[in-house]
Design a protein around this motif. Structure first.
Motif, short mmCIF file in Angstrom:
data_model
loop_
_atom_site.label_atom_id
_atom_site.label_comp_id
_atom_site.label_asym_id
_atom_site.label_seq_id
_atom_site.Cartn_x
_atom_site.Cartn_y
_atom_site.Cartn_z
N TYR A 1 -64.36 85.94 -21.08
CA TYR A 1 -64.39 86.34 -22.49
C TYR A 1 -63.00 86.37 -23.11
CZ TYR A 1 -65.21 89.13 -26.68
OH TYR A 1 -65.25 89.58 -27.98
N TRP A 2 -62.08 87.16 -22.53
CA TRP A 2 -60.78 87.37 -23.18
C TRP A 2 -59.90 86.12 -23.10
CZ3 TRP A 2 -60.24 90.69 -26.71
CH2 TRP A 2 -60.93 91.91 -26.67
N SER A 3 -59.98 85.38 -22.02
CA SER A 3 -59.15 84.17 -21.92
C SER A 3 -59.58 83.15 -22.97
CB SER A 3 -59.26 83.57 -20.51
OG SER A 3 -60.60 83.23 -20.20
N VAL A 4 -60.88 83.01 -23.20
CA VAL A 4 -61.36 82.10 -24.25
C VAL A 4 -60.94 82.60 -25.62
CG1 VAL A 4 -63.42 81.19 -25.40
CG2 VAL A 4 -63.29 81.22 -22.90
N TYR A 5 -61.07 83.89 -25.87
CA TYR A 5 -60.71 84.45 -27.17
C TYR A 5 -59.24 84.20 -27.48
CZ TYR A 5 -60.03 87.88 -30.90
OH TYR A 5 -59.72 88.49 -32.08
N TRP A 6 -58.36 84.50 -26.54
CA TRP A 6 -56.93 84.33 -26.79
C TRP A 6 -56.54 82.86 -26.90
CZ3 TRP A 6 -56.41 88.31 -22.37
CH2 TRP A 6 -56.48 89.61 -22.90
N ASP A 7 -57.12 82.01 -26.05
CA ASP A 7 -56.78 80.59 -26.09
C ASP A 7 -57.19 79.97 -27.42
OD1 ASP A 7 -55.74 80.78 -23.60
OD2 ASP A 7 -57.42 79.81 -22.56
N PHE A 8 -58.34 80.37 -27.96
CA PHE A 8 -58.82 79.79 -29.22
C PHE A 8 -57.89 80.16 -30.39
CE2 PHE A 8 -62.56 77.99 -27.53
CZ PHE A 8 -63.14 77.22 -28.53
N GLN A 9 -57.34 81.36 -30.37
CA GLN A 9 -56.44 81.72 -31.46
C GLN A 9 -55.25 80.76 -31.53
OE1 GLN A 9 -57.71 84.33 -33.31
NE2 GLN A 9 -59.28 84.23 -31.70
N GLU A 10 -54.72 80.44 -30.36
CA GLU A 10 -53.57 79.53 -30.31
C GLU A 10 -53.98 78.09 -30.61
OE1 GLU A 10 -50.18 78.01 -27.09
OE2 GLU A 10 -51.44 79.75 -26.64
N LYS A 11 -55.08 77.63 -30.00
CA LYS A 11 -55.49 76.23 -30.18
C LYS A 11 -55.88 75.93 -31.62
CE LYS A 11 -58.57 76.03 -26.82
NZ LYS A 11 -59.57 75.48 -25.86
N VAL A 12 -56.57 76.86 -32.27
CA VAL A 12 -56.98 76.63 -33.66
C VAL A 12 -55.76 76.55 -34.56
CG1 VAL A 12 -58.16 77.67 -35.64
CG2 VAL A 12 -59.28 77.62 -33.39
N LYS A 13 -54.81 77.44 -34.37
CA LYS A 13 -53.59 77.42 -35.21
C LYS A 13 -52.81 76.12 -35.01
CE LYS A 13 -50.29 79.18 -37.84
NZ LYS A 13 -49.33 78.06 -37.84
N LEU A 14 -52.62 75.71 -33.76
CA LEU A 14 -51.85 74.49 -33.50
C LEU A 14 -52.57 73.25 -34.02
CD1 LEU A 14 -50.61 75.22 -29.85
CD2 LEU A 14 -49.27 75.32 -31.97
N THR A 15 -53.89 73.22 -33.84
CA THR A 15 -54.66 72.05 -34.29
C THR A 15 -54.72 71.98 -35.81
OG1 THR A 15 -56.01 72.24 -32.29
CG2 THR A 15 -56.83 70.80 -34.04
N PHE A 16 -54.93 73.11 -36.46
CA PHE A 16 -54.94 73.12 -37.93
C PHE A 16 -53.59 72.67 -38.49
CE2 PHE A 16 -58.61 76.26 -39.10
CZ PHE A 16 -59.52 75.34 -38.60
N ASP A 17 -52.51 73.13 -37.89
CA ASP A 17 -51.18 72.71 -38.35
C ASP A 17 -51.00 71.20 -38.18
OD1 ASP A 17 -50.58 75.31 -38.98
OD2 ASP A 17 -49.34 75.69 -37.21
#
Length: 272
Positions: A237-253
């Motif tokens: 749960y927590w590893s997916v939650y934290w990884d998505f915060q970073e991946k979404v920001k980097l991909t959106f940028d």
């Protein structure tokens, strides 16, 4: 000589009247304790082969052993001619006095019985309860020990814990990760949604069933908000939650999609 004979007769009568019941009581205690210990060993072996929770086994064994021991002592006293009616009355009065003085302790004991019997959680589960959060380290008869993620130990009385709402995050093997991501009103909604869907599909920890969902959840004051809800194993749960915060920001940028933040325009008027 006559006095000696009378003394001997008196001693013999006394020995017959009291000695025989005493020997019977001792025999009952010795044999009874041996039988009770054998029963305890049998119950312990049976519980170790059963599906009974490990935290519940010591309590059940102790409760059975002490109950049988009390019954054995009462039987031995009855053999000695002790009137059980008055004895039980004395025990009841003493129990009432002790109960009033140890009301909080008895409440914690009752709470421990409830927790060990109903088992709303087990050792190793992560829970919220009585205003605290942590991993269950041990469930004792009077208190439950939690360990926080930053390695602090929390001791919660069982009476308080059993009377409060309990959230068990580890009870199920799957959990849904609820995340919200916002984009600007000038950005391409379809493109942003495709990116979020792709990120879910590429992550091997996201389960196929139940299927994840990516939906526009609301039109906020300064952003279009997406609900991203993948299902994962509880331990991920927590590893997916934290990884998505970073991946979404980097991909959106990288894709030129903005993540707006609250802004305020301040107008200054000069009065002449």
């Amino acid at each position: 000589m006559e006095i000696f004979d009378k003394g001997t007769d008196y001693m013999s009568q006394y020995a017959i009247e009291y000695g025989v019941p005493l020997l019977k009581a001792i025999a009952i205690l010795v044999i009874g304790i041996w039988i009770i210990k054998a029963i305890r060993r049998g119950v312990r072996n049976s519980l170790s082969k059963s599906n009974v929770d490990e935290s519940l086994r010591p309590f059940l064994i102790s409760l059975l052993y002490n109950s049988l021991l009390i019954l054995l002592i009462l039987t031995a006293l009855s053999t000695l001619g002790v009137q059980m009616t008055s004895f039980v009355a004395i025990i009841g009065a003493a129990g009432l006095a002790i109960g009033l003085s140890l009301q909080g302790t008895l409440q914690n004991f009752a709470g421990g019985v409830i927790l060990l019997t109903l088992r709303p959680f087990k050792v190793g589960d992560y829970i919220d309860g009585a205003g605290y959060s942590g991993t269950v380290q041990s469930i004792q008869i009077f208190q439950t020990l939690l360990l926080t993620p930053d390695n602090k130990k929390i001791v919660i009385p069982n009476g308080k814990l059993s009377n409060d709402g309990i959230v068990n995050y580890s009870a199920e093997d799957k959990r849904r990760v609820d995340m919200v991501f916002g984009i600007g009103y000038g950005d391409d909604i379809k493109k942003a949604k495709d990116i979020l869907v792709r990120l879910c599909q590429e992550d091997e920890r996201v389960l196929e069933e139940p299927a994840f969902r990516v939906d526009v959840s609301s039109l906020g004051d300064s952003s279009v908000n997406f609900n991203v809800r993948p299902w994962v194993k509880t331990e991920d749960y927590w590893s997916v939650y934290w990884d998505f915060q970073e991946k979404v920001k980097l991909t959106f940028d990288k894709e030129g999609i903005s993540i707006p933040f609250p802004q305020r325009d301040v107008h200054i008027y000069n009065e002449k």
